[in-house]
Design an enzyme around this catalytic site. Structure first.
Site, PDB file in Angstrom:
ATOM      1  CG  ASP A  27      14.343 -37.191 -55.449  1.00 17.13           C
ATOM      2  OD1 ASP A  27      14.400 -36.147 -56.084  1.00 17.13           O
ATOM      3  OD2 ASP A  27      15.199 -38.091 -55.086  1.00 17.13           O
ATOM      4  CG  HIS A  44      10.885 -27.476 -59.434  1.00 16.67           C
ATOM      5  ND1 HIS A  44      11.164 -28.696 -58.621  1.00 16.67           N
ATOM      6  CD2 HIS A  44      12.090 -27.363 -60.120  1.00 16.67           C
ATOM      7  CE1 HIS A  44      12.513 -29.082 -58.746  1.00 16.67           C
ATOM      8  NE2 HIS A  44      13.109 -28.041 -59.801  1.00 16.67           N
ATOM      9  CB  SER A  72      18.220 -29.095 -48.810  1.00 17.54           C
ATOM     10  OG  SER A  72      19.009 -29.292 -49.828  1.00 17.54           O
ATOM     11  CG  ASN A  75      17.690 -28.291 -52.745  1.00 20.59           C
ATOM     12  OD1 ASN A  75      16.662 -28.646 -52.193  1.00 20.59           O
ATOM     13  ND2 ASN A  75      18.407 -29.373 -53.259  1.00 20.59           N
ATOM     14  NE  ARG A  78      18.243 -29.159 -56.865  1.00 22.57           N
ATOM     15  CZ  ARG A  78      17.300 -30.078 -57.159  1.00 22.57           C
ATOM     16  NH1 ARG A  78      16.567 -29.748 -57.933  1.00 22.57           N
ATOM     17  NH2 ARG A  78      17.545 -31.242 -56.395  1.00 22.57           N
TER      18      ARG A  78
HETATM   19  C1  FPP Z   1      13.403 -32.416 -55.768  1.00 23.75           C
HETATM   20  O1  FPP Z   1      13.186 -32.908 -57.238  1.00 23.75           O
HETATM   21  C2  FPP Z   1      12.384 -31.296 -55.759  1.00 23.75           C
HETATM   22  C3  FPP Z   1      12.875 -30.171 -55.187  1.00 23.75           C
HETATM   23  C4  FPP Z   1      14.381 -29.784 -54.824  1.00 23.75           C
HETATM   24  C5  FPP Z   1      11.847 -29.022 -54.802  1.00 23.75           C
HETATM   25  C6  FPP Z   1      10.648 -29.320 -54.442  1.00 23.75           C
HETATM   26  C7  FPP Z   1       9.856 -28.230 -54.664  1.00 23.75           C
HETATM   27  C8  FPP Z   1       8.541 -28.516 -54.712  1.00 23.75           C
HETATM   28  C9  FPP Z   1       7.842 -30.119 -54.992  1.00 23.75           C
HETATM   29  C10 FPP Z   1       7.351 -27.578 -54.718  1.00 23.75           C
HETATM   30  C11 FPP Z   1       7.191 -26.825 -53.441  1.00 23.75           C
HETATM   31  C12 FPP Z   1       6.122 -26.267 -53.414  1.00 23.75           C
HETATM   32  C13 FPP Z   1       5.895 -25.376 -52.230  1.00 23.75           C
HETATM   33  C14 FPP Z   1       4.465 -24.706 -52.143  1.00 23.75           C
HETATM   34  C15 FPP Z   1       7.073 -24.636 -51.405  1.00 23.75           C
HETATM   35  P1  FPP Z   1      14.504 -32.818 -58.172  1.00 23.75           P
HETATM   36  O2  FPP Z   1      14.370 -31.687 -58.673  1.00 23.75           O
HETATM   37  O3  FPP Z   1      15.757 -33.192 -57.302  1.00 23.75           O
HETATM   38  O4  FPP Z   1      14.183 -34.006 -59.165  1.00 23.75           O
HETATM   39  P2  FPP Z   1      15.362 -34.768 -60.047  1.00 23.75           P
HETATM   40  O5  FPP Z   1      15.915 -35.729 -58.725  1.00 23.75           O
HETATM   41  O6  FPP Z   1      14.545 -35.684 -60.832  1.00 23.75           O
HETATM   42  O7  FPP Z   1      16.125 -34.071 -60.443  1.00 23.75           O
END
Ligand code: FPP
Length: 253
Positions: A27, A44, A72, A75, A78
């Site tokens: 996260d 990301h 998820s 997700n 978004r």
């Molecule tokens: C949560 O942070 C992150 C995600 C929903 C996406 C996670 C994906 C990656 C880390 C890359 C994955 C890589 C591969 C190879 C599949 P958020 O966007 O919810 O952050 P925030 O809470 O600060 O808005």
């Protein structure tokens, strides 16, 4: 990628008590980017680099399964541009990282509703699974289009069909029956995480592995995922090693 220094590790960690299955809710990518006045997708992208770093570190530590919550079933809500970008990340990730995964003997597994992914994402994921199928070291298990409530619902539907077909009696349904129908079944004997980590200071489970975390140790860290490093991983394992797991009983298992 620098390898972990074995002597330093021996001093910091009990190498006989490394969690076999670590699951991480990655996260804070968006907040990491916003803090730097960058678009959310920059978070990301940096998060993907952290995935590479932590995969190597976990594998060096002898972790058996590293499960990463990448996307998820919720997700999809978004903005379209952000979803499109996240869906392209596995393409970039696997197109650049497969040789390293093979070199490190890491096998890729993906759990989630893969059929609902865009074609290019699904194809690259299936190719990664195929390319690494002979690797016998750590399993890098991506939760992609995964949601635990959906997973349990699907399992219940499958079990109900078996009952309806006369293959199973309701009385014969056991915890094992349910586990056999969950998406983590193929990870046995490491289906359930020993350690669950969530980054960025949030203390929620967000529909992740609801059945499987019954006896997991939870560690919540302040770092946003792009800032999560080898040392943060070691620190979370140190916290894990300070816990006394009792599984409902009185003694350590
Ligand atoms: C949560 O942070 C992150 C995600 C929903 C996406 C996670 C994906 C990656 C880390 C890359 C994955 C890589 C591969 C190879 C599949 P958020 O966007 O919810 O952050 P925030 O809470 O600060 O808005």
């Amino acid at each position: 990628m620098v390898s972990l220094d074995q002597t330093q590790l021996d001093e910091e960690l009990d190498m006989t008590n490394i969690p076999e299955h670590i699951a991480i809710i990655m996260d804070g990518n968006g907040r990491w980017a916003q803090k730097r006045h960058l678009p959310r997708i920059a978070g990301h992208k940096q998060g993907m680099n952290t995935v590479k770093k932590i995969t190597k570190a976990a594998s060096d530590l002898g972790v058996k399964v590293l499960t990463l919550y990448a996307f998820s079933t919720e997700n999809w809500k978004r903005p379209k541009d952000e979803v499109n970008y996240i869906m392209k990340l596995p393409v970039t990730f696997f197109n650049t990282f497969i040789p390293d995964l093979i070199k490190n003997n890491v096998r890729v597994n993906v759990m989630g509703y893969i059929d609902e992914l865009p074609d290019a994402t699904r194809d690259v994921v299936n190719k990664a699974i195929e390319d690494t199928k002979d690797c016998t070291g750590m399993v890098l298990n991506f939760a992609l289009n995964y949601g635990s409530q959906a997973e349990i619902t699907t399992a219940v539907q499958q079990i109900a069909k078996e009952v309806q077909a006369g293959q199973l009696s309701p009385e014969a349904i056991s915890q094992e029956t349910i586990e056999q129908h969950l998406m983590t079944h193929g990870l046995a004997p490491y289906s359930n995480p020993d350690l669950l980590v969530r980054t960025s200071g949030e203390e929620r489970i967000s529909n992740f592995l609801l059945w499987q975390i019954a006896y997991s140790e939870f560690v919540f860290v302040q770092d946003h995922w792009p800032d999560f490093g080898q040392q943060t991983l070691i620190d979370t394992i140190k916290i894990y090693q300070s816990r006394h797991r009792r599984y409902g009983g009185l003694n350590k298992k």
